[in-house]
Design a protein around this motif. Sequence first.
Motif, PDB file in Angstrom:
ATOM      1  N   LEU A   1      10.507   1.037   2.856  1.00  0.00           N
ATOM      2  CA  LEU A   1       9.652   0.151   2.053  1.00  0.00           C
ATOM      3  C   LEU A   1      10.185  -1.284   2.046  1.00  0.00           C
ATOM      4  CD1 LEU A   1       8.734   2.398  -0.999  1.00  0.00           C
ATOM      5  CD2 LEU A   1       7.215   1.575   0.792  1.00  0.00           C
ATOM      6  N   LEU A   2      11.502  -1.426   2.008  1.00  0.00           N
ATOM      7  CA  LEU A   2      12.099  -2.764   2.031  1.00  0.00           C
ATOM      8  C   LEU A   2      11.760  -3.479   3.340  1.00  0.00           C
ATOM      9  CD1 LEU A   2      13.962  -4.741   0.507  1.00  0.00           C
ATOM     10  CD2 LEU A   2      15.853  -3.739   1.773  1.00  0.00           C
ATOM     11  N   LEU A   3      11.886  -2.784   4.463  1.00  0.00           N
ATOM     12  CA  LEU A   3      11.525  -3.386   5.742  1.00  0.00           C
ATOM     13  C   LEU A   3      10.038  -3.726   5.797  1.00  0.00           C
ATOM     14  CD1 LEU A   3      13.573  -1.305   8.326  1.00  0.00           C
ATOM     15  CD2 LEU A   3      13.768  -3.740   7.845  1.00  0.00           C
ATOM     16  N   PHE A   4       9.202  -2.849   5.255  1.00  0.00           N
ATOM     17  CA  PHE A   4       7.768  -3.109   5.227  1.00  0.00           C
ATOM     18  C   PHE A   4       7.463  -4.372   4.427  1.00  0.00           C
ATOM     19  CE2 PHE A   4       3.580  -2.459   3.222  1.00  0.00           C
ATOM     20  CZ  PHE A   4       2.805  -2.463   4.373  1.00  0.00           C
ATOM     21  N   ILE A   5       8.101  -4.529   3.273  1.00  0.00           N
ATOM     22  CA  ILE A   5       7.878  -5.712   2.438  1.00  0.00           C
ATOM     23  C   ILE A   5       8.345  -6.970   3.159  1.00  0.00           C
ATOM     24  CG2 ILE A   5       8.612  -6.867   0.303  1.00  0.00           C
ATOM     25  CD1 ILE A   5       8.648  -4.060  -0.985  1.00  0.00           C
ATOM     26  N   VAL A   6       9.521  -6.914   3.787  1.00  0.00           N
ATOM     27  CA  VAL A   6      10.047  -8.085   4.499  1.00  0.00           C
ATOM     28  C   VAL A   6       9.112  -8.481   5.634  1.00  0.00           C
ATOM     29  CG1 VAL A   6      11.921  -8.853   6.008  1.00  0.00           C
ATOM     30  CG2 VAL A   6      12.450  -7.707   3.863  1.00  0.00           C
ATOM     31  N   PHE A   7       8.654  -7.499   6.424  1.00  0.00           N
ATOM     32  CA  PHE A   7       7.741  -7.821   7.520  1.00  0.00           C
ATOM     33  C   PHE A   7       6.410  -8.343   7.005  1.00  0.00           C
ATOM     34  CE2 PHE A   7      10.235  -4.754  10.270  1.00  0.00           C
ATOM     35  CZ  PHE A   7      10.837  -5.768  10.992  1.00  0.00           C
TER      36      PHE A   7
ATOM     37  N   ASN B   1      -0.353  -5.139  -6.052  1.00  0.00           N
ATOM     38  CA  ASN B   1      -1.044  -4.108  -6.826  1.00  0.00           C
ATOM     39  C   ASN B   1      -0.959  -2.751  -6.143  1.00  0.00           C
ATOM     40  OD1 ASN B   1      -1.766  -5.923  -8.801  1.00  0.00           O
ATOM     41  ND2 ASN B   1      -3.749  -6.371  -7.885  1.00  0.00           N
ATOM     42  N   ILE B   2      -1.178  -2.718  -4.838  1.00  0.00           N
ATOM     43  CA  ILE B   2      -1.091  -1.464  -4.095  1.00  0.00           C
ATOM     44  C   ILE B   2       0.331  -0.924  -4.146  1.00  0.00           C
ATOM     45  CG2 ILE B   2      -1.223  -0.475  -1.769  1.00  0.00           C
ATOM     46  CD1 ILE B   2      -3.573  -2.394  -1.271  1.00  0.00           C
ATOM     47  N   LEU B   3       1.309  -1.791  -3.989  1.00  0.00           N
ATOM     48  CA  LEU B   3       2.709  -1.372  -4.045  1.00  0.00           C
ATOM     49  C   LEU B   3       3.058  -0.829  -5.427  1.00  0.00           C
ATOM     50  CD1 LEU B   3       5.270  -1.255  -2.351  1.00  0.00           C
ATOM     51  CD2 LEU B   3       5.860  -3.507  -3.226  1.00  0.00           C
ATOM     52  N   GLY B   4       2.527  -1.436  -6.487  1.00  0.00           N
ATOM     53  CA  GLY B   4       2.775  -0.949  -7.844  1.00  0.00           C
ATOM     54  C   GLY B   4       2.204   0.442  -8.068  1.00  0.00           C
ATOM     55  N   VAL B   5       0.989   0.682  -7.571  1.00  0.00           N
ATOM     56  CA  VAL B   5       0.378   2.010  -7.697  1.00  0.00           C
ATOM     57  C   VAL B   5       1.187   3.038  -6.909  1.00  0.00           C
ATOM     58  CG1 VAL B   5      -1.661   3.370  -7.076  1.00  0.00           C
ATOM     59  CG2 VAL B   5      -1.924   1.139  -8.160  1.00  0.00           C
ATOM     60  N   LEU B   6       1.651   2.657  -5.724  1.00  0.00           N
ATOM     61  CA  LEU B   6       2.469   3.555  -4.910  1.00  0.00           C
ATOM     62  C   LEU B   6       3.776   3.912  -5.612  1.00  0.00           C
ATOM     63  CD1 LEU B   6       2.766   4.956  -2.131  1.00  0.00           C
ATOM     64  CD2 LEU B   6       3.924   2.892  -1.369  1.00  0.00           C
ATOM     65  N   ILE B   7       4.413   2.942  -6.227  1.00  0.00           N
ATOM     66  CA  ILE B   7       5.672   3.187  -6.941  1.00  0.00           C
ATOM     67  C   ILE B   7       5.433   4.116  -8.130  1.00  0.00           C
ATOM     68  CG2 ILE B   7       7.405   2.071  -8.406  1.00  0.00           C
ATOM     69  CD1 ILE B   7       7.266  -0.299  -6.440  1.00  0.00           C
ATOM     70  N   ILE B   8       4.371   3.901  -8.881  1.00  0.00           N
ATOM     71  CA  ILE B   8       4.075   4.767 -10.031  1.00  0.00           C
ATOM     72  C   ILE B   8       3.780   6.186  -9.568  1.00  0.00           C
ATOM     73  CG2 ILE B   8       2.383   5.176 -11.869  1.00  0.00           C
ATOM     74  CD1 ILE B   8       2.290   2.120 -12.232  1.00  0.00           C
ATOM     75  N   ALA B   9       3.074   6.334  -8.454  1.00  0.00           N
ATOM     76  CA  ALA B   9       2.782   7.669  -7.924  1.00  0.00           C
ATOM     77  C   ALA B   9       4.053   8.388  -7.502  1.00  0.00           C
ATOM     78  CB  ALA B   9       1.811   7.565  -6.746  1.00  0.00           C
ATOM     79  N   ILE B  10       4.957   7.676  -6.845  1.00  0.00           N
ATOM     80  CA  ILE B  10       6.231   8.277  -6.435  1.00  0.00           C
ATOM     81  C   ILE B  10       7.045   8.689  -7.656  1.00  0.00           C
ATOM     82  CG2 ILE B  10       8.463   7.781  -5.350  1.00  0.00           C
ATOM     83  CD1 ILE B  10       6.912   6.114  -3.290  1.00  0.00           C
TER      84      ILE B  10
ATOM     85  N   VAL C   1       5.804 -10.019   4.190  1.00  0.00           N
ATOM     86  CA  VAL C   1       5.984 -11.397   3.713  1.00  0.00           C
ATOM     87  C   VAL C   1       6.175 -12.338   4.901  1.00  0.00           C
ATOM     88  CG1 VAL C   1       7.522 -12.916   2.394  1.00  0.00           C
ATOM     89  CG2 VAL C   1       6.827 -10.716   1.441  1.00  0.00           C
ATOM     90  N   ALA C   2       6.949 -11.895   5.905  1.00  0.00           N
ATOM     91  CA  ALA C   2       7.171 -12.751   7.072  1.00  0.00           C
ATOM     92  C   ALA C   2       5.876 -13.017   7.821  1.00  0.00           C
ATOM     93  CB  ALA C   2       8.195 -12.092   7.995  1.00  0.00           C
ATOM     94  N   ILE C   3       5.059 -11.998   7.989  1.00  0.00           N
ATOM     95  CA  ILE C   3       3.800 -12.176   8.715  1.00  0.00           C
ATOM     96  C   ILE C   3       2.800 -12.995   7.896  1.00  0.00           C
ATOM     97  CG2 ILE C   3       1.764 -10.930   9.560  1.00  0.00           C
ATOM     98  CD1 ILE C   3       3.699  -8.697  10.419  1.00  0.00           C
ATOM     99  N   THR C   4       2.777 -12.778   6.590  1.00  0.00           N
ATOM    100  CA  THR C   4       1.797 -13.438   5.748  1.00  0.00           C
ATOM    101  C   THR C   4       2.102 -14.912   5.529  1.00  0.00           C
ATOM    102  OG1 THR C   4       1.419 -11.362   4.584  1.00  0.00           O
ATOM    103  CG2 THR C   4       0.660 -13.361   3.503  1.00  0.00           C
ATOM    104  N   PHE C   5       3.359 -15.242   5.310  1.00  0.00           N
ATOM    105  CA  PHE C   5       3.670 -16.611   4.898  1.00  0.00           C
ATOM    106  C   PHE C   5       4.327 -17.454   5.968  1.00  0.00           C
ATOM    107  CE2 PHE C   5       3.469 -14.255   0.868  1.00  0.00           C
ATOM    108  CZ  PHE C   5       2.462 -14.985   0.275  1.00  0.00           C
TER     109      PHE C   5
END
Length: 97
Positions: free
Chosen positions: A84-90, A25-34, A92-96
């Motif tokens: 952003l891609l690196l942030f998402i990968v890290f 949800n936060i990522l979606g709001v960030l993308i819409i703002a950009i 997901v890696a940390i979370t799961f």
Amino acid sequence: MKRVLQPVNTEHFIKKGVLFMGFINILGVLIIAILAVSAIYTLVLGRQQKVVEGNLDTQIEKHVQKHAYIKNPIFLAYGIFFALLLFIVFFVAITFY
């Protein structure tokens, strides 16, 4: 020797799923703002270009000449995308894992 299946603790997976959905949800709001800022910036630049009235071979400003790669919006977009891609990968890696 028989193996007895133990019940799975689903609370752990539910907590991680809720955390991940909040991130989406936060990522979606960030993308819409950009996208909104980019669209407004493009409209402003388009109006400025109309003011020039067809003079396409104008002098490039000095601060843009000094920082040709930093001021280039294409390179900026690629940099933001890979960050952003690196942030998402890290995340997901940390979370799961």
